[in-house]
Design an enzyme around this catalytic site. Structure first.
Site, PDB file in Angstrom:
ATOM      1  N   ASP A  94      42.555  44.401  39.642  1.00  0.00           N
ATOM      2  CA  ASP A  94      43.085  44.402  38.435  1.00  0.00           C
ATOM      3  C   ASP A  94      42.009  43.846  37.664  1.00  0.00           C
ATOM      4  OD1 ASP A  94      45.549  44.078  36.179  1.00  0.00           O
ATOM      5  OD2 ASP A  94      44.204  42.313  35.960  1.00  0.00           O
ATOM      6  N   TYR A 116      36.531  42.211  30.077  1.00  0.00           N
ATOM      7  CA  TYR A 116      35.703  41.260  31.066  1.00  0.00           C
ATOM      8  C   TYR A 116      34.170  41.468  31.265  1.00  0.00           C
ATOM      9  CZ  TYR A 116      40.484  40.570  32.564  1.00  0.00           C
ATOM     10  OH  TYR A 116      41.810  40.257  32.757  1.00  0.00           O
ATOM     11  N   GLN A 160      52.383  42.167  32.875  1.00  0.00           N
ATOM     12  CA  GLN A 160      51.546  41.086  33.305  1.00  0.00           C
ATOM     13  C   GLN A 160      51.488  40.045  32.547  1.00  0.00           C
ATOM     14  OE1 GLN A 160      46.796  40.422  34.142  1.00  0.00           O
ATOM     15  NE2 GLN A 160      47.643  42.755  34.560  1.00  0.00           N
ATOM     16  N   ARG A 202      36.905  27.582  30.267  1.00  0.00           N
ATOM     17  CA  ARG A 202      37.647  26.427  30.784  1.00  0.00           C
ATOM     18  C   ARG A 202      37.250  25.127  30.296  1.00  0.00           C
ATOM     19  NH1 ARG A 202      37.863  27.733  37.111  1.00  0.00           N
ATOM     20  NH2 ARG A 202      35.589  27.928  36.435  1.00  0.00           N
TER      21      ARG A 202
END
Length: 319
Positions: free
Chosen positions: A61, A66, A183, A237
């Protein structure tokens, strides 16, 4: 290389038989963009993809967003010359804006252009599953979904689905063309999908693949306070509330419980976190973002790991 037969399941009504764990290619898009994961070597990414496929994983996926095409190009390189290619799932609607930040478009012409570019980068003649990445702008979801239905009619994509939609948005678009897959984000630290979304998908027979089943790495057991402090500046993150107090202490306590369950099964906290998402009857597969070949094998155990109700309850215990 002989691999153990990974458990598979049907993805909704698509007819695709997928392994219960799939390879997510977000992180291999590399750093230097709004939602990057820091530096990533392409050769290592390709070695990781090859190792995952050798171990029996049969779907990848990715998304055009990205690394703004970079992840798809890397996946395309990894697929070159394979005797049997895995299913390839990708997504549209996030475009590159100024300063490598994301801009959203669900306009028909934009999505048709994106599909052609994705096919080109991936080096395949049809995308096995094409998904709207985000329902943004909300007013345009019908236009975006109609464009996906058109691509399916043309045979450029085999199946169509959505990511990050809520139940109401699913209802809005389902009259245009059936939503084949969904998703959502789903994990022990992100359980909102349980309320309405997953029950809706199960009732409607919509296939579900969940992303971030290990909470973007926080549930792997290898994410310590020190490691979080050392994350590169271009790793998104660093700025995410799950990686900061007050949530961090609660989550690290959960990781200790994951470790206790993992020890019983002779596996890793990450595998238990993934197996927990697969317990939900609506969930067909979990997307795991491998970045190195050695990360693959410990998680594959999740595909066949059966957690007891008692173990699941232990993981839900917030005290």
């Amino acid at each position: 290389m002989q691999h153990t037969q990974l458990r598979t399941t049907q993805l909704g009504a698509t007819g695709l038989e997928i392994t219960r764990v799939g390879l997510g290619a977000w992180a291999i898009g590399g750093g230097g963009w709004e939602f990057g994961w820091g530096p990533q070597e392409d050769e290592q990414s390709i070695a990781t993809i090859h190792h995952a496929l050798e171990q029996g994983i049969n779907w990848i996926d990715t998304a055009a967003a990205y690394g703004f095409g970079h992840s798809e190009r890397v996946v395309g390189r990894a697929l070159e010359g394979l005797a049997q290619r895995p299913y390839v799932f990708t997504k549209a609607s996030l475009l590159e804006g100024p300063d490598r930040r994301v801009v959203h478009s669900l306009r028909r012409d934009s999505i048709l252009r994106e599909a052609e570019a994705s096919l080109d980068r991936l080096g395949i003649d049809a995308i096995d599953l094409y998904q709207i990445h985000w329902p943004i702008p909300p007013a345009d979801i019908e236009e975006g979904w109609s464009a996906l239905a058109e691509l399916k009619e043309q045979g450029l994509v085999r199946h169509i689905g959505v990511s990050n939609f809520d139940a109401e948005q699913l209802r809005r678009i389902s009259s245009i063309a059936p939503v084949e897959t969904l998703q959502p984000q789903y994990s022990l630290v992100e359980r909102e999908a349980e309320q309405e979304l997953l029950p809706t998908a199960e009732r409607e027979g919509i296939g579900v693949i969940v992303y971030s089943p290990m909470g973007s790495g926080i549930l792997t057991g290898s994410m310590t306070r020190k490691r979080i402090q050392e994350l590169p500046d271009d790793d998104w993150r660093r700025h995410d509330e799950r990686f900061q107090e007050p949530r961090l202490s609660r989550t690290l306590a959960l990781v200790d419980r994951l470790r206790a369950v993992a020890d019983r099964h002779g596996t890793t906290p990450g595998a238990v976190a993934v197996a927990w998402t697969l317990r939900n009857p609506a969930v067909d597969g979990a997307i795991v973002g491998f970045r190195r070949p050695d990360q693959v094998d410990p998680i594959l155990a999740a595909a066949g790991l059966e957690l007891s109700d008692g173990e699941a309850n232990l993981l839900h215990d917030e005290t």
